[in-house]
Design a protein around this motif. Structure first.
Motif, PDB file in Angstrom:
ATOM      1  N   LEU A  62       6.281  -0.518  -3.207  1.00  0.00           N
ATOM      2  CA  LEU A  62       5.162  -0.839  -2.324  1.00  0.00           C
ATOM      3  C   LEU A  62       5.263   0.008  -1.059  1.00  0.00           C
ATOM      4  O   LEU A  62       6.294   0.002  -0.395  1.00  0.00           O
ATOM      5  CB  LEU A  62       5.188  -2.319  -1.949  1.00  0.00           C
ATOM      6  CG  LEU A  62       4.950  -3.305  -3.091  1.00  0.00           C
ATOM      7  CD1 LEU A  62       5.202  -4.733  -2.618  1.00  0.00           C
ATOM      8  CD2 LEU A  62       3.518  -3.166  -3.610  1.00  0.00           C
ATOM      9  N   PRO A  63       4.219   0.741  -0.698  1.00  0.00           N
ATOM     10  CA  PRO A  63       4.302   1.609   0.483  1.00  0.00           C
ATOM     11  C   PRO A  63       4.254   0.849   1.806  1.00  0.00           C
ATOM     12  O   PRO A  63       4.752   1.322   2.816  1.00  0.00           O
ATOM     13  CB  PRO A  63       3.079   2.523   0.335  1.00  0.00           C
ATOM     14  CG  PRO A  63       2.109   1.716  -0.462  1.00  0.00           C
ATOM     15  CD  PRO A  63       2.923   0.880  -1.403  1.00  0.00           C
ATOM     16  N   SER A  64       3.635  -0.319   1.809  1.00  0.00           N
ATOM     17  CA  SER A  64       3.506  -1.041   3.076  1.00  0.00           C
ATOM     18  C   SER A  64       3.839  -2.529   2.963  1.00  0.00           C
ATOM     19  O   SER A  64       4.287  -3.132   3.928  1.00  0.00           O
ATOM     20  CB  SER A  64       2.088  -0.882   3.641  1.00  0.00           C
ATOM     21  OG  SER A  64       1.136  -1.366   2.702  1.00  0.00           O
ATOM     22  N   GLY A  65       3.638  -3.137   1.824  1.00  0.00           N
ATOM     23  CA  GLY A  65       3.912  -4.562   1.688  1.00  0.00           C
ATOM     24  C   GLY A  65       2.799  -5.410   2.283  1.00  0.00           C
ATOM     25  O   GLY A  65       1.741  -4.917   2.683  1.00  0.00           O
ATOM     26  N   LEU A  66       3.060  -6.725   2.354  1.00  0.00           N
ATOM     27  CA  LEU A  66       2.086  -7.677   2.899  1.00  0.00           C
ATOM     28  C   LEU A  66       2.824  -8.675   3.783  1.00  0.00           C
ATOM     29  O   LEU A  66       3.618  -9.483   3.303  1.00  0.00           O
ATOM     30  CB  LEU A  66       1.367  -8.407   1.757  1.00  0.00           C
ATOM     31  CG  LEU A  66       0.384  -9.508   2.170  1.00  0.00           C
ATOM     32  CD1 LEU A  66      -0.691  -8.955   3.087  1.00  0.00           C
ATOM     33  CD2 LEU A  66      -0.230 -10.164   0.936  1.00  0.00           C
ATOM     34  N   GLN A  67       2.584  -8.563   5.087  1.00  0.00           N
ATOM     35  CA  GLN A  67       3.209  -9.451   6.055  1.00  0.00           C
ATOM     36  C   GLN A  67       2.138 -10.058   6.959  1.00  0.00           C
ATOM     37  O   GLN A  67       1.281  -9.355   7.476  1.00  0.00           O
ATOM     38  CB  GLN A  67       4.238  -8.702   6.905  1.00  0.00           C
ATOM     39  CG  GLN A  67       5.452  -8.181   6.127  1.00  0.00           C
ATOM     40  CD  GLN A  67       6.427  -7.462   7.037  1.00  0.00           C
ATOM     41  OE1 GLN A  67       6.111  -6.407   7.591  1.00  0.00           O
ATOM     42  NE2 GLN A  67       7.616  -8.029   7.196  1.00  0.00           N
ATOM     43  N   MET A  68       2.223 -11.366   7.180  1.00  0.00           N
ATOM     44  CA  MET A  68       1.252 -12.078   8.006  1.00  0.00           C
ATOM     45  C   MET A  68       1.934 -12.545   9.285  1.00  0.00           C
ATOM     46  O   MET A  68       2.936 -13.272   9.246  1.00  0.00           O
ATOM     47  CB  MET A  68       0.687 -13.289   7.244  1.00  0.00           C
ATOM     48  CG  MET A  68       0.053 -12.914   5.900  1.00  0.00           C
ATOM     49  SD  MET A  68      -1.391 -11.852   6.086  1.00  0.00           S
ATOM     50  CE  MET A  68      -2.523 -12.968   6.884  1.00  0.00           C
TER      51      MET A  68
END
Length: 261
Positions: A62-68
């Motif tokens: 994953l180049p960036s991911g998912l963070q909230m």
């Protein structure tokens, strides 16, 4: 509960603290030797749904991911020890520090306080004190028959007695410097106290050990720039309004879902 409500709540709280810092700066715009504060912000913990660099498959990442993000908070208030302007008063007991350093003040509990406020006065015994009556350390006593008082750039205090033309030394002002003055704790009455973060004081005569000189007949004014603070005030106000809009938007979305289902 919609996560945006909690995030915007942290934004409203942070802007409220920012407003308090700005209002304190503006309230002390005329306080002698006052050093302005600024609020330091930091983002809160992130909820990681997909870790950046995590494996999407056996051969891809994953180049960036998912963070909230969870919002913001005020993590500190930082003192700005830049010098203020110097106001000429032509009063013999007014002394300003030009450069680094603090006057040492002996507080009633026996501990040492530190200040940039050099509006000194005399008590009933002729000793040099602050406007709150705290003794200046080391103690300097002015005789009752002194006709004039001279404080040199190196802190030497001398007088001329009535009916005499000879100068006589009566004391020596010293200054205290700190490796990290921003670590000092403000206790009001224009005083700071030492903390573990500030480090121990380095005490010496003015003009040595990287300490500044002292200037008689002058006081250092507050370093608050009222125009800058008013701009910061508008920024904080707009930030508060935007976070309020987020609360309204999240409430509208939840209201729509409730009414439609």
């Amino acid at each position: 509960m919609h996560p945006a409500l909690w995030v915007s709540k942290t934004g409203l709280s942070a802007m409220d603290k920012q407003l308090s810092v700005i209002s304190n700066n503006l309230a002390n715009v005329s306080t002698t030797g006052f050093k302005k504060d600024r609020a330091v912000f930091e983002d809160l913990l992130y909820h990681t749904v997909q870790q950046p660099g995590g494996l999407q498959s056996q051969n891809t990442q994953l180049p960036s991911g998912l963070q909230m993000g969870a919002g913001v908070r005020v993590s500190a208030t930082q003192k700005n020890f830049a010098e203020g302007d110097y106001n000429v008063t032509d009063r013999d007991l007014d002394v300003a520090i030009q450069g680094q350093g603090f006057f040492q003040i002996l507080m009633p509990d026996g501990n040492m306080g530190y200040t940039r406020d050099g509006q000194f006065q005399l008590n009933s015994e002729g000793s040099l004190v602050t406007s709150s009556g705290f003794l200046v350390e080391p103690q300097v006593t002015i005789p009752q028959d002194a006709s004039s008082v001279t404080i040199g750039d190196d802190g030497t205090v001398s007088i001329v007695r009535q009916g005499s033309a000879d100068s006589e030394g009566v004391g020596q002002l010293t200054l205290a410097g700190f490796i990290n003055p921003e670590g000092l704790s403000s206790i009001g009455q224009n005083l700071f106290v030492e903390t573990a973060a500030s480090g121990a004081p380095i005490v010496d005569v003015p003009g040595t050990s990287a300490l500044g000189n002292v200037r008689q007949n002058m006081v250092e004014t507050s370093n608050v720039n009222s125009v800058e603070e008013l701009v910061n005030l508008i920024t904080a106000q707009r930030g508060y309004e935007m976070n309020s809009k987020v609360v309204s938007a999240a409430d509208g979305m939840m209201s729509f879902v409730i009414q439609q289902l």
